[in-house]
Design a protein around this motif. Structure first.
Motif, mmCIF file in Angstrom:
data_model
loop_
_atom_site.group_PDB
_atom_site.id
_atom_site.type_symbol
_atom_site.label_atom_id
_atom_site.label_comp_id
_atom_site.label_asym_id
_atom_site.label_seq_id
_atom_site.Cartn_x
_atom_site.Cartn_y
_atom_site.Cartn_z
ATOM 1 N N PHE A 123 0.829 -1.191 0.000
ATOM 2 C CA PHE A 123 0.000 0.000 0.000
ATOM 3 C C PHE A 123 0.869 1.248 0.000
ATOM 4 N N GLN A 127 -2.877 5.308 -1.745
ATOM 5 C CA GLN A 127 -3.889 4.250 -1.627
ATOM 6 C C GLN A 127 -5.060 4.743 -0.789
ATOM 7 N N LEU A 129 -8.608 2.967 0.803
ATOM 8 C CA LEU A 129 -9.348 1.716 0.971
ATOM 9 C C LEU A 129 -10.711 1.989 1.601
ATOM 10 N N ILE A 141 -12.689 -5.582 2.034
ATOM 11 C CA ILE A 141 -11.843 -4.413 1.814
ATOM 12 C C ILE A 141 -11.777 -4.139 0.313
ATOM 13 N N ASP A 143 -10.701 -1.427 -3.061
ATOM 14 C CA ASP A 143 -9.915 -0.316 -3.583
ATOM 15 C C ASP A 143 -10.897 0.760 -4.050
#
Length: 407
Positions: A123, A127, A129, A141, A143
């Motif tokens: 990560f 990033q 999440l 989880i 993206d």
């Protein structure tokens, strides 16, 4: 005073769509303010770029159907453009969604895991999440930029009622569940579960990190409010004062105050460092006596959140009202109507409050006030000094009381 409506995002409806299952249990803003996410009911989470959403409110008035053709936001076209053009996503999580949390990474913050030789995910700082807590006990989880599923965490045995990421960018995730436990996950270690926090006698409804990530508050059934040391993963103290289930909690931006909301029709502001109630915001007058505290179910408080200015708190109750409170005043400074509301949160910059109802979202402008220099200095000091250290400062008693939010 009535709060000014900013806009609304309405969940799509169809002739066969039933109200059952359309509950909007959770809404969240990304830490950098780039995205807004909420549960539309029926397993669906909607992710929209917040800046484009606000622009649509300005261009098309307050009403904005989430799937209206005229105001549809562009979808992701290629991964290469994801940083330049945030795009909306509709995510099917496979089960009823009870909780959401955004997490962003700071590469300098090392994982606590021992084995750092090989990981599936590296990560970076860019990033973002999204964690979703589901009815079947799973945590998925995603993206945010691509809408792709990254991880599936499966250790809880009951509903995952709340999720919170550590604000320090370490990608430590804590989940609160009806299985009476809190679980600590390290997403930099591919979602490895590091610790199970036990102590709640019944369902855990909510959890929240302090701004410096050192303390976790968890609330639940049986009047429970627990504070945990997140360096040692041990319980610091239990806060006692509520008369019914406690369903929501949040720290102030400087970490000096803790707000908790309960079915006993009250919101309490605590000093979490010494466990004292500093202020009570009542939603029923006269307040119910302890023996009948569970009987005023048309005044149950469902959600509470702190504004980034540290001066305002918003609460949402079953009496069809959203209230904005100043931390130093007894009565709300603004109110707004909302039926069947279940969740609310301030935008990242604190200018807008979002509240969820039946799969849709409603937005209000928050009370605007320039913070005094005194208050800004107080927040700066309290970010780095707990109550015990403040009380030892060689300064006048009145200044100590002000720094400890006692006046």
């Amino acid at each position: 005073a009535r709060s000014r409506t900013v806009g609304e995002l309405l969940a799509p409806t169809s002739p066969f769509d039933k109200k059952c299952g359309r509950e909007n249990w959770t809404v969240a803003f990304a830490p950098d303010g780039s995205y807004l996410a909420w549960s539309q009911g029926h397993r669906i989470v909607k992710l929209v770029p917040w800046a484009q959403c606000l622009n649509n409110f300005l261009l098309h008035g307050t009403k904005n159907g989430a799937n209206a053709a005229g105001t549809r936001l562009p979808r992701q076209s290629s991964e290469g453009s994801q940083k330049n053009k945030p795009c909306e996503h509709v995510i099917d999580c496979g089960d009823i969604v009870w909780s959401l949390a955004f997490g962003s990474s700071v590469p300098e913050k090392q994982s606590r895991c021992v084995n750092i030789e090989w990981h599936r995910f590296k990560f970076g700082q860019d990033q973002l999440l999204l964690a979703t807590g589901l009815n079947n006990g799973r945590i998925k989880i995603w993206d945010v930029y691509t809408g792709k599923l990254l991880l599936n965490l499966m250790d809880h045995t009951e509903v995952v009622r709340d999720l919170t990421f550590a604000p320090d960018g370490s990608l430590i995730l804590v989940s609160a569940s009806r299985d009476k436990t809190l679980r600590v996950w390290d997403l930099k270690d591919d979602g490895n579960m590091m610790k199970v926090l036990r102590g709640h006698p019944n369902w855990v409804y909510g959890c929240a990190f302090s701004p410096d990530s050192s303390i976790l508050c968890s609330v639940g059934a049986s009047k429970a409010v627990f504070l945990w040391d997140m360096d040692k993963y041990s319980m610091l103290r239990k806060l006692e004062g509520h008369h019914n289930d406690v369903v929501a909690c949040e720290f102030s931006p400087d970490g000096a105050l803790l707000a908790t909301a309960s079915y006993d029709t009250r919101v309490y502001l605590w000093d979490p460092h010494i466990g004292v109630i500093l202020r009570e915001f009542g939603h029923l007058f006269p307040p119910p006596t302890p023996i009948f505290a569970g009987g005023a179910n048309d005044r149950w408080v469902r959600s509470v959140c702190f504004s980034h200015d540290g001066l305002h708190v918003a609460s949402l109750a079953d009496d069809k009202m959203v209230r904005f409170w100043r931390i130093d005043e007894e009565y709300p400074v603004q109110v707004a109507p909302l039926n069947n509301g279940l969740c609310c949160t301030f935008s990242t910059d604190g200018s807008v409050l979002a509240a969820g109802q039946d799969g849709s979202l409603y937005f209000w402008a928050t009370p605007s006030q320039v913070s005094s220099l005194q208050h800004l200095c107080r927040m700066a000091i309290r970010r780095v000094m707990p109550t015990s250290q403040v009380k030892n400062l060689p300064i006048p008693g009145k200044v100590v009381e002000f720094l400890c939010y006692q006046i």
